[in-house]
Design an enzyme around this catalytic site. Sequence first.
Site, short mmCIF file in Angstrom:
data_model
loop_
_atom_site.label_atom_id
_atom_site.label_comp_id
_atom_site.label_asym_id
_atom_site.label_seq_id
_atom_site.Cartn_x
_atom_site.Cartn_y
_atom_site.Cartn_z
N ALA A 171 -6.61 -4.76 7.10
CA ALA A 171 -7.56 -3.73 6.68
C ALA A 171 -8.85 -4.29 6.09
CB ALA A 171 -6.89 -2.81 5.66
N TRP B 152 0.86 -1.18 0.00
CA TRP B 152 0.00 0.00 0.00
C TRP B 152 0.90 1.24 0.00
CZ3 TRP B 152 -2.09 2.58 4.88
CH2 TRP B 152 -3.07 3.54 4.57
N LYS C 162 -13.59 -0.73 6.14
CA LYS C 162 -14.15 -1.53 5.06
C LYS C 162 -15.24 -2.48 5.55
CE LYS C 162 -10.01 -0.05 3.60
NZ LYS C 162 -9.01 0.62 4.46
N ASP D 285 -0.88 -5.53 8.94
CA ASP D 285 -1.91 -4.56 8.58
C ASP D 285 -3.14 -5.36 8.15
OD1 ASP D 285 -3.50 -2.51 7.70
OD2 ASP D 285 -2.02 -1.62 6.37
#
Length: 394
Positions: free
Chosen positions: A210, A127, A243, A208
């Site tokens: 997400a 990212w 999300k 991470d």
Amino acid sequence: MFDTLKAQPADKILALMQAFKDDPREDKIDLGVGVYKDAHGNTPIMRAVKAAEKRLWEEETTKAYTGLAGDPLFSERMISLVLGDAVSRETVSAVATPGGTGAVRQGFDLVKMANPDAVVHVSDPTWPNHLSILKHMGLPVVPYRYFDSETGGVDFTGMIADIAQSKPGDIVLLHGCCHNPTGANLTQGQWTQVIETINSVGAVPMIDLAYQGFGDGLEADAGPTRQVAKSCPETIIAASCSKNFGIYRERTGILMTVAQDSGTRTVTQGTLAYLNRQNYSFPPDHGARLVLMVLGDEGLRADWEAELEEVRTGMLELRQMLADELRTLSGSDRFAFLGQHRGMFSRLGCSPEKVEKLRAEHGIYMVGDSRMNIAGLNRDTVPRLAKAIIDVGI
């Protein structure tokens, strides 16, 4: 003083958003922005979140601060969602943060405090904001091989060889599921080898997470994170609610640490609270309040999980439709990897020049590295995208 400032490079995704907005073509397709969209191009408020918000409006009696670490009940329920019973609660420290990005930043701040000499090893690609934050903070970065453009999968041999070069106290940044930007994930067996390699060199994993719930389901997507937390002496986890709860603008995230030596928990928890104080004092609560309400109410949680499953399976259907359409048009299985990827994103593995041809000739917008947001498609646009991909020679 301000005359010494230098112009910062434009954010490529924000520039792409503006270019799409300015494009007068009615049949243009936006596959660039990293937010979930339904078949009508909207990012809806989830039913359970809407119900919780109404309840909160009726029941909330104060806007006073909740504490430097946020509401402990939010942390407790998020720890349960992410880690389940993989580790003892006595080993976990946690603080609420402004979104997953805030959690990532706080995690890097923690690393810098604990080991100023740490090098952060990141997947190639990763990212972009990972790299931007690390550069801004002055933390050294070393990439490890990850995506194989030829196969659309993971270059696992290269990944292991590169991670094995990390040093004790270094950080290995991993994507818990739904790798962004490629969509290519590790298998369970590969996760085991990654853990063994990290432990053998004395590095510390930072995950991470997400997109929990967007890949293979809430429990399956948490599996690798739980495996790492249970198997490594120390783990850092940055998780986002943007999300899977659809609360992007509420900026709701959490930073967790897991240490098998539970004796370090008091100091670690205090350090996380201290970092919150230095960066933004008290974390925002509205989104966190909605999350803890949804997770703590049997009916709301069931409805949330059902809607999240609809989102997940809808994206899988779009993936397979695109892979099948490309198989028909190309007469080969060279795009089969699109059906095997998970999450919102896939990376085609083509050149920026081909991406530009898609935009110029077909009004299809995706990031220059060929990352596309599968959620930006619907049943009507999948055939158009497939034909465009073949037309430009990808």
